[in-house]
Design a protein around this motif. Structure first.
Motif, PDB file in Angstrom:
ATOM      1  N   SER A 171      80.460  61.104  26.595  1.00  0.00           N
ATOM      2  CA  SER A 171      79.644  61.889  25.663  1.00  0.00           C
ATOM      3  C   SER A 171      78.278  62.294  26.229  1.00  0.00           C
ATOM      4  N   PRO A 172      77.574  61.468  27.038  1.00  0.00           N
ATOM      5  CA  PRO A 172      76.313  61.959  27.610  1.00  0.00           C
ATOM      6  C   PRO A 172      76.503  63.192  28.478  1.00  0.00           C
ATOM      7  N   CYS A 173      77.569  63.206  29.284  1.00  0.00           N
ATOM      8  CA  CYS A 173      77.864  64.392  30.089  1.00  0.00           C
ATOM      9  C   CYS A 173      78.122  65.606  29.210  1.00  0.00           C
ATOM     10  N   LEU A 174      78.876  65.418  28.123  1.00  0.00           N
ATOM     11  CA  LEU A 174      79.169  66.532  27.220  1.00  0.00           C
ATOM     12  C   LEU A 174      77.890  67.110  26.623  1.00  0.00           C
ATOM     13  N   LEU A 175      76.992  66.241  26.182  1.00  0.00           N
ATOM     14  CA  LEU A 175      75.767  66.712  25.534  1.00  0.00           C
ATOM     15  C   LEU A 175      74.897  67.524  26.483  1.00  0.00           C
ATOM     16  N   VAL A 176      74.714  67.036  27.709  1.00  0.00           N
ATOM     17  CA  VAL A 176      73.849  67.774  28.634  1.00  0.00           C
ATOM     18  C   VAL A 176      74.529  69.049  29.136  1.00  0.00           C
ATOM     19  N   THR A 177      75.856  69.018  29.285  1.00  0.00           N
ATOM     20  CA  THR A 177      76.564  70.225  29.736  1.00  0.00           C
ATOM     21  C   THR A 177      76.528  71.300  28.674  1.00  0.00           C
ATOM     22  N   MET A 192      73.677  73.074  42.518  1.00  0.00           N
ATOM     23  CA  MET A 192      73.053  71.833  42.950  1.00  0.00           C
ATOM     24  C   MET A 192      71.841  71.492  42.095  1.00  0.00           C
ATOM     25  N   ALA A 193      71.005  72.497  41.808  1.00  0.00           N
ATOM     26  CA  ALA A 193      69.827  72.260  40.977  1.00  0.00           C
ATOM     27  C   ALA A 193      70.227  71.795  39.580  1.00  0.00           C
ATOM     28  N   VAL A 194      71.190  72.481  38.988  1.00  0.00           N
ATOM     29  CA  VAL A 194      71.647  72.099  37.653  1.00  0.00           C
ATOM     30  C   VAL A 194      72.297  70.719  37.688  1.00  0.00           C
ATOM     31  N   ALA A 195      73.048  70.438  38.749  1.00  0.00           N
ATOM     32  CA  ALA A 195      73.727  69.146  38.858  1.00  0.00           C
ATOM     33  C   ALA A 195      72.740  67.994  38.872  1.00  0.00           C
ATOM     34  N   ILE A 196      71.680  68.101  39.662  1.00  0.00           N
ATOM     35  CA  ILE A 196      70.689  67.022  39.748  1.00  0.00           C
ATOM     36  C   ILE A 196      69.978  66.829  38.416  1.00  0.00           C
ATOM     37  N   LEU A 197      69.572  67.946  37.802  1.00  0.00           N
ATOM     38  CA  LEU A 197      68.874  67.850  36.520  1.00  0.00           C
ATOM     39  C   LEU A 197      69.793  67.300  35.432  1.00  0.00           C
ATOM     40  N   ALA A 198      71.035  67.782  35.394  1.00  0.00           N
ATOM     41  CA  ALA A 198      71.964  67.347  34.354  1.00  0.00           C
ATOM     42  C   ALA A 198      72.335  65.879  34.530  1.00  0.00           C
ATOM     43  N   ALA A 199      72.557  65.446  35.755  1.00  0.00           N
ATOM     44  CA  ALA A 199      72.911  64.051  35.999  1.00  0.00           C
ATOM     45  C   ALA A 199      71.765  63.122  35.621  1.00  0.00           C
ATOM     46  N   THR A 200      70.549  63.512  35.972  1.00  0.00           N
ATOM     47  CA  THR A 200      69.384  62.694  35.612  1.00  0.00           C
ATOM     48  C   THR A 200      69.207  62.648  34.101  1.00  0.00           C
ATOM     49  N   ALA A 201      69.391  63.797  33.453  1.00  0.00           N
ATOM     50  CA  ALA A 201      69.265  63.841  31.988  1.00  0.00           C
ATOM     51  C   ALA A 201      70.323  62.966  31.326  1.00  0.00           C
ATOM     52  N   ALA A 202      71.545  62.981  31.867  1.00  0.00           N
ATOM     53  CA  ALA A 202      72.608  62.151  31.308  1.00  0.00           C
ATOM     54  C   ALA A 202      72.260  60.669  31.410  1.00  0.00           C
ATOM     55  N   ALA A 203      71.672  60.285  32.540  1.00  0.00           N
ATOM     56  CA  ALA A 203      71.290  58.882  32.725  1.00  0.00           C
ATOM     57  C   ALA A 203      70.164  58.493  31.772  1.00  0.00           C
ATOM     58  N   GLY A 226      78.980  50.910  37.758  1.00  0.00           N
ATOM     59  CA  GLY A 226      79.319  52.315  37.602  1.00  0.00           C
ATOM     60  C   GLY A 226      79.075  52.916  36.247  1.00  0.00           C
ATOM     61  N   LEU A 227      78.480  52.162  35.323  1.00  0.00           N
ATOM     62  CA  LEU A 227      78.325  52.665  33.967  1.00  0.00           C
ATOM     63  C   LEU A 227      77.252  53.726  33.832  1.00  0.00           C
ATOM     64  N   HIS A 228      76.321  53.800  34.767  1.00  0.00           N
ATOM     65  CA  HIS A 228      75.313  54.854  34.745  1.00  0.00           C
ATOM     66  C   HIS A 228      75.696  56.029  35.638  1.00  0.00           C
ATOM     67  N   GLY A 229      76.425  55.742  36.691  1.00  0.00           N
ATOM     68  CA  GLY A 229      76.728  56.798  37.648  1.00  0.00           C
ATOM     69  C   GLY A 229      77.831  57.741  37.242  1.00  0.00           C
ATOM     70  N   PHE A 230      78.792  57.283  36.422  1.00  0.00           N
ATOM     71  CA  PHE A 230      79.955  58.137  36.217  1.00  0.00           C
ATOM     72  C   PHE A 230      79.654  59.347  35.345  1.00  0.00           C
ATOM     73  N   ASN A 231      78.771  59.201  34.352  1.00  0.00           N
ATOM     74  CA  ASN A 231      78.397  60.381  33.569  1.00  0.00           C
ATOM     75  C   ASN A 231      77.579  61.357  34.399  1.00  0.00           C
TER      76      ASN A 231
END
Length: 316
Positions: free
Chosen positions: A129-135, A98-109, A74-79
Motif C-alpha cells: 500500500s505505501p507504494c500504491l499511495l506514492v505511485t 530515475m528521479a521519480v524512482a528515488i523520490l517515490a522510494a524515499t517517500a514510501a519509506a 526487507g520490510l522497508h526496502g521492498f516498497n
C-alpha cells in the motif's frame, strides 16, 4: 547504510535480496536472488530500478530512525523497490524515471511508519500500500507508456502454462514465462506450500478473468493473474477456503478497476487481503501459518507478535 562493526560483509547485500524477496512475501535472500534473476532475464532496466528503490528506501528508513531489524529483513526496502519499478515501468525517459524512482522510494519509506501504525491499530498489514499511495500521487502527471511488455512467444504445446508463469512474473513488474518460473523457484526455496498457493492463485484469477473478458493478449502477458497470486500468498496461512475467497475478491476488484479505467496495480491484492483477514477476524477464525519454512524465514504473513518488537513480518 553504514554497516555496524558486528555485521558480516555481505549483510548489506542480504538486506537488499530480502527486500526483493518481500515483494512476493518471502523474507528469504535466496528468493530475492531469484526475483533479481527474473528481472535480468526480462529487462535489466528493472533490476537497476529495484536496486535504486530499495537502497533509497533503506536510507530513508535509517534517517527516520526506523527499526534496523525491520530494515535488515526487507520490510522497508521492498516498497521502495516497487515504487522505483513502477517509475521505470510507466516513464520511458531513464533520467526522469530515475528521479521519480528515488523520490517515490524515499517517500514510501517515510510514509511507512505512520501508515503502518494506523493499519496495525486496525489489525491489518501494510503490504504494497505505501507504494500504491506514492505511485498514484505522481502517475496523473505523466503520460504513461505501456505498463507491461508483451510476453515472449512460447511453444504451443505448453498450453496455458506460459501465461500462468507470466502472471507470477508480473508480481514484480517482470514480463515473461521464464521470469515467472524463476520467481516460482525462488518462492519454493522459502516454502513449497507458498509456491503452490502462488501458482493456484494465479491460475484461478487468470481463468476467471479470461472467462469474463476472453482477453487472450492480457492472459499471455500475465496481466490477469498477478493479483490472484499475491492474494493467495498473503492469506495462505488462513487456509484454502480463505485463499479461494480472497482470490475471488481480487478478481472482482480487478474487473471493476478495468471497467472504470483506474490504474489498479496491486490494489486488488491489498484490498482483497485486508477484506479476507477482516472477515476471518470477525468470524473469530484464526490464521496460523502452516507454510514450510527455512530457518531464515519469517513468522506468519501480515501479523506482528504484540509481545516482541523483534518478531518478523512477512508482508507486501
Amino acid at each position: 547504510m553504514p554497516a555496524a562493526p558486528h555485521e558480516k560483509p555481505l549483510d548489506a547485500l542480504r538486506t537488499l535480496l530480502r527486500s526483493f524477496g518481500q515483494i512476493v512475501l518471502q523474507r528469504n535472500a535466496a528468493t530475492g536472488a531469484c526475483v533479481l534473476a527474473a528481472w535480468l532475464v526480462s529487462d535489466a532496466r528493472l533490476a537497476c530500478a529495484a536496486f535504486t528503490g530499495a537502497i533509497a528506501a533503506n536510507v530513508g528508513a535509517m534517517l527516520r530512525g526506523y527499526d534496523c531489524t525491520d530494515t535488515r529483513n526487507g520490510l522497508h526496502g521492498f516498497n521502495g523497490a516497487l515504487a522505483a519499478l513502477a517509475a521505470f515501468t510507466f516513464i520511458s525517459d531513464d533520467a526522469r524515471a530515475m528521479a521519480v524512482a528515488i523520490l517515490a522510494a524515499t517517500a514510501a519509506a517515510w510514509l511507512l511508519g505512520p501508515w503502518e501504525r494506523l493499519l496495525r491499530s486496525r489489525g491489518q498489514g501494510f503490504y504494497s500500500s505505501p507504494c500504491l499511495l506514492v505511485t498514484w500521487a505522481w502517475l496523473p502527471f505523466v503520460r504513461p507508456v505501456s505498463a507491461h511488455a508483451p510476453a515472449s512467444e512460447m511453444p504451443g504445446w505448453l498450453g496455458p502454462l506460459p501465461g500462468l508463469l507470466a502472471g507470477i512474473a508480473q508480481t514484480s513488474f517482470a514480463s515473461s514465462a521464464l521470469a515467472g518460473a524463476l520467481i516460482v523457484v525462488g518462492i519454493a526455496f522459502s516454502s513449497m506450500r507458498a509456491a503452490r498457493f502462488a501458482l493456484a492463485g494465479a491460475a484461478l484469477a487468470s481463468s476467471a478473468q479470461w472467462l469474463v473478458a476472453a482477453d487472450s493478449a492480457s492472459f499471455d502477458a500475465g496481466l490477469l493473474g498477478f493479483n490472484g497470486a499475491l492474494t493467495a500468498l498473503a492469506v495462505a496461512d488462513c487456509g484454502v477456503l480463505a485463499a479461494l475467497a480472497g482470490v475471488g475478491v481480487s478478481v472482482a476488484l480487478q474487473q471493476a478497476t478495468l471497467f472504470y479505467g483506474v490504474p489498479a496495480l496491486t490494489a486488488p491484492f491489498v484490498v482483497a487481503t485486508w477484506t479476507t483477514r477482516r472477515i476471518m477476524r470477525d468470524t473469530r477464525r484464526t490464521c496460523t501459518n502452516g507454510a514450510e519454512r527455512s530457518p531464515d524465514d519469517s513468522v506468519a504473513v501480515g501479523h506482528r507478535k504484540q509481545a516482541s518488537r523483534a518478531a518478523l513480518l512477512r508482508e507486501r
